[in-house]
Design a protein around this motif. Structure first.
Motif, PDB file in Angstrom:
ATOM      1  N   PRO A   1       6.184  -6.890 -10.732  1.00 14.46           N
ATOM      2  CA  PRO A   1       5.993  -5.769 -10.572  1.00 14.46           C
ATOM      3  C   PRO A   1       4.464  -5.198 -10.507  1.00 14.46           C
ATOM      4  CG  PRO A   1       7.706  -5.871 -12.008  1.00 14.46           C
ATOM      5  CD  PRO A   1       7.114  -7.183 -11.946  1.00 14.46           C
ATOM      6  N   ALA A   2       3.674  -5.424 -11.477  1.00 15.61           N
ATOM      7  CA  ALA A   2       2.245  -5.346 -11.743  1.00 15.61           C
ATOM      8  C   ALA A   2       1.634  -5.763 -10.433  1.00 15.61           C
ATOM      9  CB  ALA A   2       1.794  -5.860 -12.841  1.00 15.61           C
ATOM     10  N   TRP A   3       1.729  -7.051  -9.869  1.00 11.85           N
ATOM     11  CA  TRP A   3       1.122  -7.487  -8.652  1.00 11.85           C
ATOM     12  C   TRP A   3       1.371  -6.511  -7.369  1.00 11.85           C
ATOM     13  CZ3 TRP A   3      -2.184 -11.260  -7.683  1.00 11.85           C
ATOM     14  CH2 TRP A   3      -2.221 -11.814  -6.262  1.00 11.85           C
ATOM     15  N   VAL A   4       2.753  -6.232  -7.278  1.00 10.18           N
ATOM     16  CA  VAL A   4       2.864  -5.285  -6.156  1.00 10.18           C
ATOM     17  C   VAL A   4       2.476  -4.140  -6.266  1.00 10.18           C
ATOM     18  CG1 VAL A   4       5.050  -4.404  -5.001  1.00 10.18           C
ATOM     19  CG2 VAL A   4       5.133  -6.655  -5.871  1.00 10.18           C
ATOM     20  N   ASN A   5       2.247  -3.439  -7.339  1.00 11.32           N
ATOM     21  CA  ASN A   5       1.617  -2.090  -7.500  1.00 11.32           C
ATOM     22  C   ASN A   5       0.238  -2.205  -7.609  1.00 11.32           C
ATOM     23  OD1 ASN A   5       4.149  -0.818  -7.790  1.00 11.32           O
ATOM     24  ND2 ASN A   5       4.138  -1.224 -10.016  1.00 11.32           N
ATOM     25  N   THR A   6      -0.411  -3.399  -7.573  1.00  8.11           N
ATOM     26  CA  THR A   6      -2.011  -3.164  -7.514  1.00  8.11           C
ATOM     27  C   THR A   6      -2.549  -3.959  -6.463  1.00  8.11           C
ATOM     28  OG1 THR A   6      -2.146  -4.982  -9.247  1.00  8.11           O
ATOM     29  CG2 THR A   6      -2.206  -2.901 -10.274  1.00  8.11           C
ATOM     30  N   PHE A   7      -1.789  -4.939  -5.887  1.00  4.37           N
ATOM     31  CA  PHE A   7      -2.651  -5.580  -4.856  1.00  4.37           C
ATOM     32  C   PHE A   7      -2.305  -4.912  -3.518  1.00  4.37           C
ATOM     33  CE2 PHE A   7      -2.936  -9.490  -2.110  1.00  4.37           C
ATOM     34  CZ  PHE A   7      -3.962 -10.064  -2.528  1.00  4.37           C
ATOM     35  N   LYS A   8      -3.286  -3.848  -3.238  1.00  2.00           N
ATOM     36  CA  LYS A   8      -3.010  -3.019  -2.100  1.00  2.00           C
ATOM     37  C   LYS A   8      -4.554  -2.993  -1.538  1.00  2.00           C
ATOM     38  CE  LYS A   8       0.525  -0.444  -3.980  1.00  2.00           C
ATOM     39  NZ  LYS A   8       1.611   0.823  -3.920  1.00  2.00           N
ATOM     40  N   GLU A   9      -4.311  -3.050  -0.275  1.00  2.00           N
ATOM     41  CA  GLU A   9      -5.866  -2.938   0.458  1.00  2.00           C
ATOM     42  C   GLU A   9      -6.862  -1.708  -0.115  1.00  2.00           C
ATOM     43  OE1 GLU A   9      -7.454  -2.771   5.077  1.00  2.00           O
ATOM     44  OE2 GLU A   9      -5.344  -2.828   4.763  1.00  2.00           O
ATOM     45  N   GLU A  10      -6.462  -0.488  -0.105  1.00  2.46           N
ATOM     46  CA  GLU A  10      -7.229   0.549  -0.650  1.00  2.46           C
ATOM     47  C   GLU A  10      -7.481   0.286  -2.115  1.00  2.46           C
ATOM     48  OE1 GLU A  10      -7.085   5.252  -1.768  1.00  2.46           O
ATOM     49  OE2 GLU A  10      -5.133   4.261  -0.633  1.00  2.46           O
ATOM     50  N   LEU A  11      -7.037  -0.298  -2.916  1.00  2.25           N
ATOM     51  CA  LEU A  11      -7.371  -0.631  -4.213  1.00  2.25           C
ATOM     52  C   LEU A  11      -8.279  -1.835  -4.209  1.00  2.25           C
ATOM     53  CD1 LEU A  11      -7.350   0.088  -7.303  1.00  2.25           C
ATOM     54  CD2 LEU A  11      -5.358  -1.386  -7.445  1.00  2.25           C
ATOM     55  N   ILE A  12      -8.258  -2.739  -3.562  1.00  2.00           N
ATOM     56  CA  ILE A  12      -9.085  -3.997  -3.360  1.00  2.00           C
ATOM     57  C   ILE A  12     -10.238  -3.508  -2.871  1.00  2.00           C
ATOM     58  CG2 ILE A  12      -9.371  -6.029  -2.164  1.00  2.00           C
ATOM     59  CD1 ILE A  12      -6.154  -6.599  -2.494  1.00  2.00           C
ATOM     60  N   LYS A  13     -10.409  -2.773  -1.732  1.00  3.30           N
ATOM     61  CA  LYS A  13     -11.656  -2.004  -1.075  1.00  3.30           C
ATOM     62  C   LYS A  13     -12.556  -1.278  -2.200  1.00  3.30           C
ATOM     63  CE  LYS A  13     -10.458  -2.078   3.639  1.00  3.30           C
ATOM     64  NZ  LYS A  13      -9.888  -1.161   4.721  1.00  3.30           N
ATOM     65  N   LYS A  14     -11.718  -0.465  -2.777  1.00  2.93           N
ATOM     66  CA  LYS A  14     -12.483   0.234  -3.747  1.00  2.93           C
ATOM     67  C   LYS A  14     -13.077  -0.598  -5.145  1.00  2.93           C
ATOM     68  CE  LYS A  14     -10.048   4.676  -3.528  1.00  2.93           C
ATOM     69  NZ  LYS A  14      -9.270   5.536  -4.202  1.00  2.93           N
ATOM     70  N   SER A  15     -12.325  -1.686  -5.326  1.00  4.31           N
ATOM     71  CA  SER A  15     -12.818  -2.508  -6.319  1.00  4.31           C
ATOM     72  C   SER A  15     -14.075  -3.325  -5.940  1.00  4.31           C
ATOM     73  CB  SER A  15     -11.963  -3.489  -6.873  1.00  4.31           C
ATOM     74  OG  SER A  15     -10.585  -3.113  -7.170  1.00  4.31           O
ATOM     75  N   PHE A  16     -14.180  -3.795  -4.507  1.00  4.97           N
ATOM     76  CA  PHE A  16     -15.194  -4.561  -4.041  1.00  4.97           C
ATOM     77  C   PHE A  16     -16.481  -3.499  -3.778  1.00  4.97           C
ATOM     78  CE2 PHE A  16     -12.964  -7.866  -1.151  1.00  4.97           C
ATOM     79  CZ  PHE A  16     -12.656  -8.599  -2.405  1.00  4.97           C
ATOM     80  N   LEU A  17     -16.170  -2.433  -3.698  1.00  2.42           N
ATOM     81  CA  LEU A  17     -17.261  -1.326  -3.667  1.00  2.42           C
ATOM     82  C   LEU A  17     -17.823  -1.102  -4.911  1.00  2.42           C
ATOM     83  CD1 LEU A  17     -18.897   0.848  -1.879  1.00  2.42           C
ATOM     84  CD2 LEU A  17     -17.013   2.464  -2.402  1.00  2.42           C
ATOM     85  N   ALA A  18     -16.931  -0.933  -5.884  1.00  7.27           N
ATOM     86  CA  ALA A  18     -17.404  -0.496  -7.383  1.00  7.27           C
ATOM     87  C   ALA A  18     -18.149  -1.757  -7.880  1.00  7.27           C
ATOM     88  CB  ALA A  18     -16.216  -0.258  -8.207  1.00  7.27           C
TER      89      ALA A  18
END
Length: 79
Positions: A1-18
């Motif tokens: 469940p954690a993987w499904v809830n966090t492995f999203k394109e928007e979150l990944i892009k924000k992480s790369f930016l940060a």
């Protein structure tokens, strides 16, 4: 469940930016290392924080030998 809830394109892009990965921002990356300093470390002749060339070569040799058998005692120590 954690993987499904966090492995999203928007979150990944924000992480790369940060983290300065994409778009590449070296200042973000370098600033993370500038603030890392040894605290309460007394530097005197009995303390060495750098490895000699001999130490590095020994570590590399050990790694090559031990990595052949990941179950060996040395490989587990390196792990």
């Amino acid at each position: 469940p954690a993987w499904v809830n966090t492995f999203k394109e928007e979150l990944i892009k924000k992480s790369f930016l940060a983290t300065g990965i994409s778009p590449v921002n070296l200042n973000i990356i370098l600033n993370r290392f500038r603030h890392i300093t040894p605290k309460n470390l007394e530097l005197d002749s009995s303390v060495s924080i750098a490895y000699s060339v001999k130490d590095w070569l020994k570590a590399c040799s050990t790694l090559r030998v031990e990595a052949k058998d990941p179950r060996s005692v040395g490989a587990r120590k390196l792990g």
